[in-house]
Design an enzyme around this catalytic site. Structure first.
Site: not given
Ligand code: PA5
Length: 433
Positions: A305, A419, A284
């Site tokens: 394996h 989303k 990310e």
């Molecule tokens: O690292 C991030 O920003 C995402 O993985 C969020 O943690 C994830 O989408 C969850 O978001 P939130 O904490 O707003 O529910």
């Protein structure tokens, strides 16, 4: 508090795949990156709350976390941790790494709201029905669909099981301190709330209440976890020659030689979710603008394996980063058998960990001969301190590496795309067009 630490990063194998000249170029870039990061003037610098958090964390909230963990241990057989992505992976990684494989002492920690599986939720509801349990809902935005759906169901069971006043001992919300639906629910009902700091993305939040409340509830020592993080913070601060710098430099140098897939490997199955956490952190942070190293993971020898063939002889764009745990939690010797029908007497009286480590050395050599560069991260043992150090090492290195790559390692604009489509398809108000 005595803690065993002998963290190191071994780059001998990787060195053979990049020239001194190439390394020098990336070292210069990494030094600039470190400067930008620490002087807070680089991309995404409003999301650097994690950087000095091991020192600057909210001490009052830290004590409340410990108190809430004791309440959960007193009232509950199970803690349901609801969250997705950065809001659960750190806690899951730490709890899995620290927990025994088979016995389940203390509070059982179950994760939910990290998928939209109807079967998972149905079975979870049935499982919880006759148990005393608490919930910790974790969402920075307070509006994420997956955890919100799970919380509806879990709250419904809780309301049927406990009286209104009792409920307050069973519901803990971790969210933004100013906004979001989860915060509103908390305020309206008087549930105890903890903070996801505004200047910290989910994948950098394991040392905040996001990670600490579930980890403390399971009975693990969050002082030791933070101490490991603090020692790593100090070791890497302003240090152009730290292991965090070297890891960032070598990753980028290898990428420039077309090694664009990194496999995080470990020979301890309990570290599987450390890899999942790491995949989110690097994937990310770096995977944007058509750039990045694809983060993959394997547990060895298990996956030798299944994936061993590809790693040995498939496309030569892989490098591997191995987490080597020097001292296992337990060890045992292989017994002698007078019949020796299985032919194993040649390793009788050798320890299992010796065999595991020999497999690691043999694999490293085979992969090196097959053209796979290796970075090896050595940690002393799997405990709270060493995990805290390791998590912080990866976070700092990831930030430097992202800057070297030329991206903002603290945003995640691409996560929104699915989303928007899903909300349109489901008819969420505001998404009709
Ligand atoms: O690292 C991030 O920003 C995402 O993985 C969020 O943690 C994830 O989408 C969850 O978001 P939130 O904490 O707003 O529910």
């Amino acid at each position: 508090m005595g803690c065993m630490m002998s963290f190191s990063v071994d780059l001998e194998s990787a060195k053979r795949f990049v020239s001194e000249e190439e390394l020098k170029q990336f070292k210069v870039k990494a030094e600039e990156a470190l400067k930008s990061l620490e002087s807070k003037n680089g991309l995404g610098s409003d999301f650097l709350g994690w950087h000095d958090y091991p020192l600057s964390y909210d001490k009052e909230e830290f004590e409340r976390i410990k108190k809430a963990a004791l309440t959960i241990q007193r009232t509950s057989e199970v803690l349901v941790v609801i969250g997705i992505g950065g809001s659960y992976l750190g806690a899951k990684a730490a709890i899995d790494a620290l927990s025994p494989y088979f016995e389940n002492d203390g509070v059982e920690v179950i994760f939910a709201g990290n998928s939209i599986s109807s079967s998972y939720l149905t079975q979870l509801k049935d499982y919880l029905w006759d148990k005393d349990f608490s919930v910790n809902v974790i969402s920075k935005s307070g509006t994420t669909t997956e955890p919100a759906i799970a919380f509806r169901f879990i709250l419904d069971i809780l309301k049927k099981k406990y009286m209104k006043e009792e409920l307050k001992e069973h519901i803990f919300l971790t969210t933004d301190k100013e906004k979001g639906a989860l915060r509103e629910i908390g305020l309206k009902n008087g549930y105890e709330m903890f903070t996801v700091p505004q200047d910290m993305g989910g994948r950098y939040s394991v040392f905040s209440a996001v990670g600490l409340l579930p980890i403390a509830s399971k009975g693990y020592d969050i002082d030791k976890l933070l101490l490991g993080a603090k020692d790593a913070y100090k070791a890497f601060l302003g240090n152009n020659n730290s292991y965090a710098m070297e890891y960032a430099i070598y990753r980028n140098a290898l990428l420039s030689k077309n090694f664009d897939i990194e496999i995080l490997e470990s020979y301890e199955p309990c570290l599987q979710f450390v890899s999942e956490w790491w995949k989110q952190l690097f994937g990310e942070s770096e995977g944007k603008e058509g750039k990045g190293i694809y983060p993959a993971s394997c547990i060895f020898t298990t996956d030798l394996h299944s994936m061993g063939q590809y790693v040995q002889e498939g496309r030569r764009n892989l490098f591997e980063t191995v987490i080597n745990v020097k001292v296992p939690k337990q060890d045992l010797d292989i017994p002698f058998d007078k019949d020796n029908t299985d032919g194993l007497n040649y390793i009788a009286s050798k320890s299992i960990d010796y065999v595991n480590k020999t497999a690691m050395e043999a694999t490293s050599k085979a992969h090196f001969d097959g053209g796979v560069p290796q970075i090896r991260i050595n940690i002393e043992e799997i405990d709270e301190y060493n995990l805290g150090y390791l998590f912080y090492f990866f976070m700092k290195s990831c930030a430097i590496s992202g800057y070297v790559l030329g991206v903002n390692p603290f945003n995640q604009p691409g996560v929104e795309a699915y989303k928007v489509n899903m909300f349109k398809m489901l008819g969420k108000p505001g998404y009709e067009k």
